[in-house]
Design a protein around this motif. Sequence first.
Motif, PDB file in Angstrom:
ATOM      1  N   CYS A 176       0.845  -1.188   0.000  1.00 47.87           N
ATOM      2  CA  CYS A 176       0.000   0.000   0.000  1.00 47.87           C
ATOM      3  C   CYS A 176       0.889   1.251   0.000  1.00 47.87           C
ATOM      4  O   CYS A 176       2.118   1.149   0.046  1.00 47.87           O
ATOM      5  CB  CYS A 176      -0.930   0.012   1.215  1.00 47.87           C
ATOM      6  SG  CYS A 176      -0.074   0.097   2.807  1.00 47.87           S
ATOM      7  N   ARG A 177       0.287   2.423  -0.028  1.00 47.98           N
ATOM      8  CA  ARG A 177       1.049   3.676  -0.126  1.00 47.98           C
ATOM      9  C   ARG A 177       1.989   3.866   1.066  1.00 47.98           C
ATOM     10  O   ARG A 177       3.126   4.300   0.908  1.00 47.98           O
ATOM     11  CB  ARG A 177       0.083   4.850  -0.223  1.00 47.98           C
ATOM     12  CG  ARG A 177       0.773   6.194  -0.424  1.00 47.98           C
ATOM     13  CD  ARG A 177      -0.235   7.302  -0.611  1.00 47.98           C
ATOM     14  NE  ARG A 177      -1.040   7.095  -1.808  1.00 47.98           N
ATOM     15  CZ  ARG A 177      -2.020   7.920  -2.178  1.00 47.98           C
ATOM     16  NH1 ARG A 177      -2.295   8.996  -1.452  1.00 47.98           N
ATOM     17  NH2 ARG A 177      -2.714   7.672  -3.275  1.00 47.98           N
ATOM     18  N   LYS A 178       1.521   3.529   2.266  1.00 47.33           N
ATOM     19  CA  LYS A 178       2.344   3.663   3.469  1.00 47.33           C
ATOM     20  C   LYS A 178       3.586   2.774   3.379  1.00 47.33           C
ATOM     21  O   LYS A 178       4.689   3.176   3.737  1.00 47.33           O
ATOM     22  CB  LYS A 178       1.519   3.271   4.692  1.00 47.33           C
ATOM     23  CG  LYS A 178       2.286   3.216   5.996  1.00 47.33           C
ATOM     24  CD  LYS A 178       1.487   2.506   7.068  1.00 47.33           C
ATOM     25  CE  LYS A 178       1.295   1.038   6.693  1.00 47.33           C
ATOM     26  NZ  LYS A 178       0.538   0.277   7.710  1.00 47.33           N
ATOM     27  N   ASP A 179       3.403   1.547   2.854  1.00 51.46           N
ATOM     28  CA  ASP A 179       4.527   0.623   2.704  1.00 51.46           C
ATOM     29  C   ASP A 179       5.560   1.157   1.725  1.00 51.46           C
ATOM     30  O   ASP A 179       6.774   0.998   1.925  1.00 51.46           O
ATOM     31  CB  ASP A 179       4.037  -0.752   2.217  1.00 51.46           C
ATOM     32  CG  ASP A 179       3.119  -1.445   3.214  1.00 51.46           C
ATOM     33  OD1 ASP A 179       3.284  -1.203   4.425  1.00 51.46           O
ATOM     34  OD2 ASP A 179       2.254  -2.218   2.775  1.00 51.46           O
ATOM     35  N   ILE A 180       5.088   1.790   0.662  1.00 53.31           N
ATOM     36  CA  ILE A 180       6.005   2.354  -0.339  1.00 53.31           C
ATOM     37  C   ILE A 180       6.874   3.439   0.298  1.00 53.31           C
ATOM     38  O   ILE A 180       8.086   3.486   0.076  1.00 53.31           O
ATOM     39  CB  ILE A 180       5.217   2.917  -1.534  1.00 53.31           C
ATOM     40  CG1 ILE A 180       4.520   1.774  -2.295  1.00 53.31           C
ATOM     41  CG2 ILE A 180       6.142   3.693  -2.470  1.00 53.31           C
ATOM     42  CD1 ILE A 180       3.595   2.246  -3.405  1.00 53.31           C
TER      43      ILE A 180
END
Length: 286
Positions: free
Chosen positions: A68-72
């Motif tokens: 997800c965006r947070k992981d990126i």
Amino acid sequence: MRIFSRPLSKTRANLLLICATFLWGWCILLVKVAINAGLPVTLLHFMRGFVYSALCVLLYRKQIARICRKDIRHGIIAGLLNFAYFFIQNLSLKYTVPSNCSFLTSMNVLLVPFIAWLFLKKRPTGKNFLCMGIYLIGVTLLTGVLEAGFSFNIGNVLALLCAVCFATLITYLGSYAKETDTGILVFFMAITQAVMGGVLFFAMDSAAFSPASVDWGISILCVFGLAGIGSFLCTSLQTYAQKYTTPSSAVLLLSLESVFASTFSVLLGFEPLRAGLVIGGLVIMG
């Protein structure tokens, strides 16, 4: 890989960090062998990162599919810090002696509690200061930096910058990146190493590079050893274990790398056995 998703006690997490440190101590010698075989540092990082990335896609494909965006965001920051640490350390060795590089890089042990204090508001304890003092004495004896002579130059500045990068990475993995899956973080570290290694190779070394000057048999063996053990396995162990221990504990345990590396170096004949190496190693491990 489900093995890196189970909760750990702090004791088990610290044992895994010691295992990773032991293997990294051995891998330092593989880097030396690869460079001696004529492989440029930038190309070594690219090839190592490429194989490392392939292993991540193969073994962490389920976790990668759920990015997800947070992981990126967490993955890119961790990847850049990880690459900066390894690359700057290797680059510093072109301008300074190994003892000075090892001594200054080891300063990450002293920096982690203060970086954690700055960003996480976790004030260092009296025990932290005692451990840092003992470690400073031990690493000074281990590296023989006072015997070899110490002068501040560009290589030493790079080694100190390397220590800052590693200390920041340790703090980041032990705090902000805790909620991101281990496989995802490791995947981004792999991709970053491959991309940055490739970019820097073409920018810095491609024009003067001669494939005929490289012993490819030895180099490829080193690349696969470094990618599989030094990068994939050790980074997975470190990233996973750091979620269940403190940044200060993690950096003290990871500092044992200098002890293991020196031990393997002596056993394989890369350097002579010195009294300071033995005493310094015992002080650090004590």
